[in-house]
Enzyme design. Sequence first.
Site, PDB file in Angstrom:
ATOM      1  N   ASP A   1      50.283 -55.169  62.443  1.00 57.53           N
ATOM      2  CA  ASP A   1      51.176 -55.630  63.513  1.00 57.53           C
ATOM      3  C   ASP A   1      51.013 -54.658  64.684  1.00 57.53           C
ATOM      4  O   ASP A   1      50.069 -54.776  65.459  1.00 57.53           O
ATOM      5  CB  ASP A   1      52.585 -55.653  62.918  1.00 57.53           C
ATOM      6  CG  ASP A   1      53.622 -56.268  63.815  1.00 57.53           C
ATOM      7  OD1 ASP A   1      53.263 -57.071  64.677  1.00 57.53           O
ATOM      8  OD2 ASP A   1      54.822 -55.964  63.651  1.00 57.53           O
TER       9      ASP A   1
ATOM     10  N   GLU B   1      45.982 -54.069  52.935  1.00 53.41           N
ATOM     11  CA  GLU B   1      47.308 -54.195  53.543  1.00 53.41           C
ATOM     12  C   GLU B   1      47.596 -55.678  53.797  1.00 53.41           C
ATOM     13  O   GLU B   1      46.677 -56.498  53.896  1.00 53.41           O
ATOM     14  CB  GLU B   1      47.283 -53.354  54.827  1.00 53.41           C
ATOM     15  CG  GLU B   1      48.518 -53.170  55.615  1.00 53.41           C
ATOM     16  CD  GLU B   1      49.800 -52.808  54.918  1.00 53.41           C
ATOM     17  OE1 GLU B   1      50.182 -53.468  53.930  1.00 53.41           O
ATOM     18  OE2 GLU B   1      50.489 -51.904  55.412  1.00 53.41           O
TER      19      GLU B   1
ATOM     20  N   ARG C   1      58.785 -63.273  48.884  1.00 53.32           N
ATOM     21  CA  ARG C   1      57.423 -62.825  48.560  1.00 53.32           C
ATOM     22  C   ARG C   1      56.728 -63.826  47.643  1.00 53.32           C
ATOM     23  O   ARG C   1      55.511 -63.909  47.619  1.00 53.32           O
ATOM     24  CB  ARG C   1      57.463 -61.470  47.837  1.00 53.32           C
ATOM     25  CG  ARG C   1      58.019 -60.323  48.672  1.00 53.32           C
ATOM     26  CD  ARG C   1      57.764 -59.014  47.942  1.00 53.32           C
ATOM     27  NE  ARG C   1      58.558 -57.900  48.468  1.00 53.32           N
ATOM     28  CZ  ARG C   1      58.214 -57.137  49.500  1.00 53.32           C
ATOM     29  NH1 ARG C   1      57.099 -57.383  50.138  1.00 53.32           N
ATOM     30  NH2 ARG C   1      58.980 -56.150  49.891  1.00 53.32           N
TER      31      ARG C   1
ATOM     32  N   PHE D   1      57.184 -63.805  63.084  1.00 52.80           N
ATOM     33  CA  PHE D   1      57.473 -63.111  61.828  1.00 52.80           C
ATOM     34  C   PHE D   1      57.220 -64.061  60.666  1.00 52.80           C
ATOM     35  O   PHE D   1      57.834 -65.124  60.573  1.00 52.80           O
ATOM     36  CB  PHE D   1      58.912 -62.591  61.807  1.00 52.80           C
ATOM     37  CG  PHE D   1      59.138 -61.623  60.688  1.00 52.80           C
ATOM     38  CD1 PHE D   1      58.725 -60.308  60.800  1.00 52.80           C
ATOM     39  CD2 PHE D   1      59.727 -62.039  59.500  1.00 52.80           C
ATOM     40  CE1 PHE D   1      58.904 -59.414  59.746  1.00 52.80           C
ATOM     41  CE2 PHE D   1      59.902 -61.156  58.443  1.00 52.80           C
ATOM     42  CZ  PHE D   1      59.487 -59.828  58.574  1.00 52.80           C
ATOM     43  N   VAL D   2      56.307 -63.679  59.794  1.00 56.31           N
ATOM     44  CA  VAL D   2      55.895 -64.586  58.718  1.00 56.31           C
ATOM     45  C   VAL D   2      56.328 -64.056  57.347  1.00 56.31           C
ATOM     46  O   VAL D   2      56.486 -62.848  57.148  1.00 56.31           O
ATOM     47  CB  VAL D   2      54.362 -64.815  58.735  1.00 56.31           C
ATOM     48  CG1 VAL D   2      53.943 -65.533  60.015  1.00 56.31           C
ATOM     49  CG2 VAL D   2      53.580 -63.509  58.589  1.00 56.31           C
TER      50      VAL D   2
ATOM     51  N   LYS E   1      48.051 -59.422  63.812  1.00 48.88           N
ATOM     52  CA  LYS E   1      48.769 -59.902  65.001  1.00 48.88           C
ATOM     53  C   LYS E   1      48.350 -59.028  66.186  1.00 48.88           C
ATOM     54  O   LYS E   1      49.078 -58.097  66.559  1.00 48.88           O
ATOM     55  CB  LYS E   1      50.286 -59.782  64.789  1.00 48.88           C
ATOM     56  CG  LYS E   1      50.843 -60.784  63.818  1.00 48.88           C
ATOM     57  CD  LYS E   1      52.336 -60.964  63.971  1.00 48.88           C
ATOM     58  CE  LYS E   1      53.116 -60.054  63.083  1.00 48.88           C
ATOM     59  NZ  LYS E   1      54.544 -60.384  62.954  1.00 48.88           N
TER      60      LYS E   1
END
Length: 186
Positions: free
Chosen positions: A109, A105, A171, A158-159, A137
């Site tokens: 989060d 994955e 992406r 948020f990356v 995270k």
Amino acid sequence: MPLNRALYQDVREELLLTRQQIAARVRELGEQITRDYAGRELVMIGILKGAVTFFADLMREIDLSLTVDFMAISSYGSATKSSGVVRILKDLDHDIVDRHALVVEDIVDSGLTLSFLKENLLSRGAASIRVAALLDKPDRRKVDLRGDYIGFTIPDAFVVGYGLDYNQRYRNLPDIGVLKPEIYEE
Ligand code: 5GP
């Protein structure tokens, strides 16, 4: 000069992980997985689409006999938060009864997506299930879910890049950066 320079400057607040840092860590994870699964046949399960870059790099660092399969899921929620309600859009092509499965994955989060997936795959009779995630995270965790192979622990931001998107874009950025909040607050 990095690729897509204009694109970076528009969307990225901060560079978090360079492609060199990512490559070095992925190599270490591959070595660890190779040691841990010695003598066993592995099936790597990639979760589309965010994990494709990590998946492709990681599989080439694993020196074992293995097969690959993919699942696509959609998680209801906003563009930057998952709700934990998960729908399978594309299922595995092969069954995993008695197989040693490694779920790959992009990021853990809240942990809701992976805890759904782990339970779902276990119910199909896998011999074992472990999770490899490039990013973690932990500050945002809602369920007790620990990855077995974690690339980097990152702060609550948020990356995007290296497979990770915002609204399907970015992406293709080769490194990982924090998205400017004004991009998703618009
Ligand atoms: P969870 O169910 O653990 O809350 O969410 C996992 C999924 O949410 C990840 O597979 C990823 O698709 C998405 N996600 C969570 N955090 C981020 C992030 O910082 N950037 C991007 N692009 N996606 C994220």
